[in-house]
Design a protein around this motif. Structure first.
Motif, PDB file in Angstrom:
ATOM      1  N   MET A 105       0.842  -1.178   0.000  1.00  0.00           N
ATOM      2  CA  MET A 105       0.000   0.000   0.000  1.00  0.00           C
ATOM      3  C   MET A 105       0.883   1.236   0.000  1.00  0.00           C
ATOM      4  O   MET A 105       1.955   1.243   0.592  1.00  0.00           O
ATOM      5  CB  MET A 105      -0.889   0.019   1.241  1.00  0.00           C
ATOM      6  CG  MET A 105      -1.636   1.332   1.408  1.00  0.00           C
ATOM      7  SD  MET A 105      -2.587   1.473   2.918  1.00  0.00           S
ATOM      8  CE  MET A 105      -3.964   0.445   2.485  1.00  0.00           C
ATOM      9  N   LYS A 106       0.376   2.286  -0.638  1.00  0.00           N
ATOM     10  CA  LYS A 106       1.046   3.580  -0.583  1.00  0.00           C
ATOM     11  C   LYS A 106       0.004   4.682  -0.616  1.00  0.00           C
ATOM     12  O   LYS A 106      -1.146   4.458  -1.016  1.00  0.00           O
ATOM     13  CB  LYS A 106       2.041   3.742  -1.729  1.00  0.00           C
ATOM     14  CG  LYS A 106       1.412   3.785  -3.107  1.00  0.00           C
ATOM     15  CD  LYS A 106       2.472   3.922  -4.195  1.00  0.00           C
ATOM     16  CE  LYS A 106       1.825   3.889  -5.566  1.00  0.00           C
ATOM     17  NZ  LYS A 106       2.799   4.031  -6.638  1.00  0.00           N
ATOM     18  N   LEU A 107       0.411   5.843  -0.144  1.00  0.00           N
ATOM     19  CA  LEU A 107      -0.423   7.035  -0.205  1.00  0.00           C
ATOM     20  C   LEU A 107       0.171   7.982  -1.213  1.00  0.00           C
ATOM     21  O   LEU A 107       1.391   8.165  -1.247  1.00  0.00           O
ATOM     22  CB  LEU A 107      -0.490   7.722   1.164  1.00  0.00           C
ATOM     23  CG  LEU A 107      -1.034   6.927   2.333  1.00  0.00           C
ATOM     24  CD1 LEU A 107      -1.018   7.767   3.596  1.00  0.00           C
ATOM     25  CD2 LEU A 107      -2.431   6.413   2.047  1.00  0.00           C
ATOM     26  N   GLU A 108      -0.683   8.568  -2.039  1.00  0.00           N
ATOM     27  CA  GLU A 108      -0.233   9.578  -3.001  1.00  0.00           C
ATOM     28  C   GLU A 108      -0.991  10.859  -2.736  1.00  0.00           C
ATOM     29  O   GLU A 108      -2.231  10.859  -2.717  1.00  0.00           O
ATOM     30  CB  GLU A 108      -0.484   9.114  -4.438  1.00  0.00           C
ATOM     31  CG  GLU A 108       0.403   7.988  -4.877  1.00  0.00           C
ATOM     32  CD  GLU A 108       0.184   7.583  -6.329  1.00  0.00           C
ATOM     33  OE1 GLU A 108      -0.669   8.196  -7.026  1.00  0.00           O
ATOM     34  OE2 GLU A 108       0.851   6.643  -6.775  1.00  0.00           O
ATOM     35  N   TYR A 113      -7.829  -1.460   5.179  1.00  0.00           N
ATOM     36  CA  TYR A 113      -7.060  -0.471   4.436  1.00  0.00           C
ATOM     37  C   TYR A 113      -7.037   0.890   5.138  1.00  0.00           C
ATOM     38  O   TYR A 113      -6.031   1.604   5.067  1.00  0.00           O
ATOM     39  CB  TYR A 113      -7.590  -0.312   3.015  1.00  0.00           C
ATOM     40  CG  TYR A 113      -7.378  -1.521   2.132  1.00  0.00           C
ATOM     41  CD1 TYR A 113      -6.296  -2.381   2.319  1.00  0.00           C
ATOM     42  CD2 TYR A 113      -8.252  -1.795   1.093  1.00  0.00           C
ATOM     43  CE1 TYR A 113      -6.099  -3.485   1.502  1.00  0.00           C
ATOM     44  CE2 TYR A 113      -8.055  -2.902   0.266  1.00  0.00           C
ATOM     45  CZ  TYR A 113      -6.987  -3.732   0.477  1.00  0.00           C
ATOM     46  OH  TYR A 113      -6.796  -4.822  -0.345  1.00  0.00           O
ATOM     47  N   ALA A 114      -8.110   1.258   5.819  1.00  0.00           N
ATOM     48  CA  ALA A 114      -8.129   2.548   6.526  1.00  0.00           C
ATOM     49  C   ALA A 114      -7.100   2.547   7.655  1.00  0.00           C
ATOM     50  O   ALA A 114      -6.402   3.540   7.862  1.00  0.00           O
ATOM     51  CB  ALA A 114      -9.526   2.852   7.060  1.00  0.00           C
ATOM     52  N   ALA A 127      -3.691   2.850   6.059  1.00  0.00           N
ATOM     53  CA  ALA A 127      -3.479   4.203   5.539  1.00  0.00           C
ATOM     54  C   ALA A 127      -3.156   5.176   6.676  1.00  0.00           C
ATOM     55  O   ALA A 127      -2.266   6.021   6.538  1.00  0.00           O
ATOM     56  CB  ALA A 127      -4.711   4.668   4.762  1.00  0.00           C
ATOM     57  N   CYS A 128      -3.856   5.052   7.789  1.00  0.00           N
ATOM     58  CA  CYS A 128      -3.561   5.904   8.943  1.00  0.00           C
ATOM     59  C   CYS A 128      -2.133   5.681   9.411  1.00  0.00           C
ATOM     60  O   CYS A 128      -1.414   6.640   9.718  1.00  0.00           O
ATOM     61  CB  CYS A 128      -4.540   5.623  10.085  1.00  0.00           C
ATOM     62  SG  CYS A 128      -6.204   6.260   9.812  1.00  0.00           S
ATOM     63  N   LEU A 129      -1.706   4.436   9.460  1.00  0.00           N
ATOM     64  CA  LEU A 129      -0.343   4.135   9.897  1.00  0.00           C
ATOM     65  C   LEU A 129       0.686   4.724   8.932  1.00  0.00           C
ATOM     66  O   LEU A 129       1.721   5.245   9.360  1.00  0.00           O
ATOM     67  CB  LEU A 129      -0.156   2.630  10.064  1.00  0.00           C
ATOM     68  CG  LEU A 129      -0.973   2.009  11.206  1.00  0.00           C
ATOM     69  CD1 LEU A 129      -0.860   0.491  11.179  1.00  0.00           C
ATOM     70  CD2 LEU A 129      -0.570   2.577  12.560  1.00  0.00           C
ATOM     71  N   GLU A 164      -1.770  -1.986  -5.212  1.00  0.00           N
ATOM     72  CA  GLU A 164      -1.459  -2.571  -6.528  1.00  0.00           C
ATOM     73  C   GLU A 164      -1.885  -1.653  -7.675  1.00  0.00           C
ATOM     74  O   GLU A 164      -2.563  -2.063  -8.612  1.00  0.00           O
ATOM     75  CB  GLU A 164      -2.104  -3.953  -6.650  1.00  0.00           C
ATOM     76  CG  GLU A 164      -1.574  -4.940  -5.628  1.00  0.00           C
ATOM     77  CD  GLU A 164      -2.272  -6.293  -5.690  1.00  0.00           C
ATOM     78  OE1 GLU A 164      -3.152  -6.496  -6.544  1.00  0.00           O
ATOM     79  OE2 GLU A 164      -1.916  -7.133  -4.853  1.00  0.00           O
ATOM     80  N   GLU A 165      -1.491  -0.383  -7.570  1.00  0.00           N
ATOM     81  CA  GLU A 165      -1.736   0.640  -8.589  1.00  0.00           C
ATOM     82  C   GLU A 165      -3.213   1.013  -8.766  1.00  0.00           C
ATOM     83  O   GLU A 165      -3.563   1.711  -9.715  1.00  0.00           O
ATOM     84  CB  GLU A 165      -1.115   0.246  -9.943  1.00  0.00           C
ATOM     85  CG  GLU A 165       0.371  -0.053  -9.877  1.00  0.00           C
ATOM     86  CD  GLU A 165       1.195   1.052  -9.213  1.00  0.00           C
ATOM     87  OE1 GLU A 165       0.989   2.238  -9.501  1.00  0.00           O
ATOM     88  OE2 GLU A 165       2.069   0.693  -8.384  1.00  0.00           O
ATOM     89  N   LYS A 166      -4.090   0.578  -7.859  1.00  0.00           N
ATOM     90  CA  LYS A 166      -5.508   0.960  -7.911  1.00  0.00           C
ATOM     91  C   LYS A 166      -5.848   1.813  -6.705  1.00  0.00           C
ATOM     92  O   LYS A 166      -5.429   1.518  -5.587  1.00  0.00           O
ATOM     93  CB  LYS A 166      -6.416  -0.276  -7.880  1.00  0.00           C
ATOM     94  CG  LYS A 166      -6.378  -1.108  -9.113  1.00  0.00           C
ATOM     95  CD  LYS A 166      -7.369  -2.244  -8.980  1.00  0.00           C
ATOM     96  CE  LYS A 166      -7.249  -3.166 -10.188  1.00  0.00           C
ATOM     97  NZ  LYS A 166      -8.099  -4.336 -10.063  1.00  0.00           N
ATOM     98  N   GLU A 167      -6.617   2.878  -6.949  1.00  0.00           N
ATOM     99  CA  GLU A 167      -7.104   3.677  -5.831  1.00  0.00           C
ATOM    100  C   GLU A 167      -8.252   2.920  -5.176  1.00  0.00           C
ATOM    101  O   GLU A 167      -9.221   2.559  -5.845  1.00  0.00           O
ATOM    102  CB  GLU A 167      -7.583   5.052  -6.288  1.00  0.00           C
ATOM    103  CG  GLU A 167      -8.072   5.892  -5.126  1.00  0.00           C
ATOM    104  CD  GLU A 167      -8.497   7.288  -5.512  1.00  0.00           C
ATOM    105  OE1 GLU A 167      -9.624   7.659  -5.155  1.00  0.00           O
ATOM    106  OE2 GLU A 167      -7.702   8.009  -6.158  1.00  0.00           O
ATOM    107  N   VAL A 168      -8.122   2.680  -3.871  1.00  0.00           N
ATOM    108  CA  VAL A 168      -9.167   1.956  -3.137  1.00  0.00           C
ATOM    109  C   VAL A 168      -9.922   2.877  -2.186  1.00  0.00           C
ATOM    110  O   VAL A 168     -10.916   2.475  -1.590  1.00  0.00           O
ATOM    111  CB  VAL A 168      -8.587   0.745  -2.363  1.00  0.00           C
ATOM    112  CG1 VAL A 168      -7.924  -0.236  -3.329  1.00  0.00           C
ATOM    113  CG2 VAL A 168      -7.617   1.185  -1.279  1.00  0.00           C
TER     114      VAL A 168
END
Length: 133
Positions: free
Chosen positions: A1-4, A64-65, A68-70, A28-32
């Motif tokens: 996972m990554k944040l952009e 995922y939330a 993402a927070c982490l 995996e290159e998809k915005e979730v």
């Protein structure tokens, strides 16, 4: 996972809004989903929190939330943030609990702030997330 980072919003904000950053949550290159980091003091963010997140329906149930927070911790320059949610939002409560947040209280949204929230939002559960622990 990554944040952009999608956008940093600091000008032409509606009354009562503080600057904030919007990040896309990428798997995996998809915005979730998306996660928002709001600037401001605890007092300024007491009812809407410093963090807001949304996971698209088809991607829910994978924590995922939480992840993402982490990841967002890398850009946070405070020792704690507030995270709030509606008492009926069980998924968000579970996310907040998985982060180890400290429950502070449940408060009715003051009338003068109601315009900043959805019409069906009446109260918020307020949590403190200690970033450094």
């Amino acid at each position: 996972m990554k944040l952009e980072l999608i956008e940093y919003v600091k000008v032409n904000l509606p009354a009562g809004f503080l600057p904030y950053s919007i990040y896309s949550i990428i798997i995996e290159e998809k915005e979730v989903g998306r996660i928002i980091l709001r600037e401001g003091s605890d007092q300024e963010c007491y009812y809407d929190g410093h963090i807001g997140y949304h996971i698209d329906e088809e991607y829910r149930g994978h924590h995922y939330a939480v992840q993402a927070c982490l990841l967002l911790k890398e850009v946070i320059d405070k020792d704690h943030l507030l995270i709030t949610c509606d008492p009926t939002n069980i998924a968000s409560i579970k996310t907040i609990e998985k982060l180890g947040c400290e429950y502070l209280e449940t408060k009715i949204i003051p009338q003068h702030l109601k315009k900043l929230f959805a019409s069906d939002e009446c109260e918020k559960m307020i949590y403190r997330w200690n970033i450094t622990s």
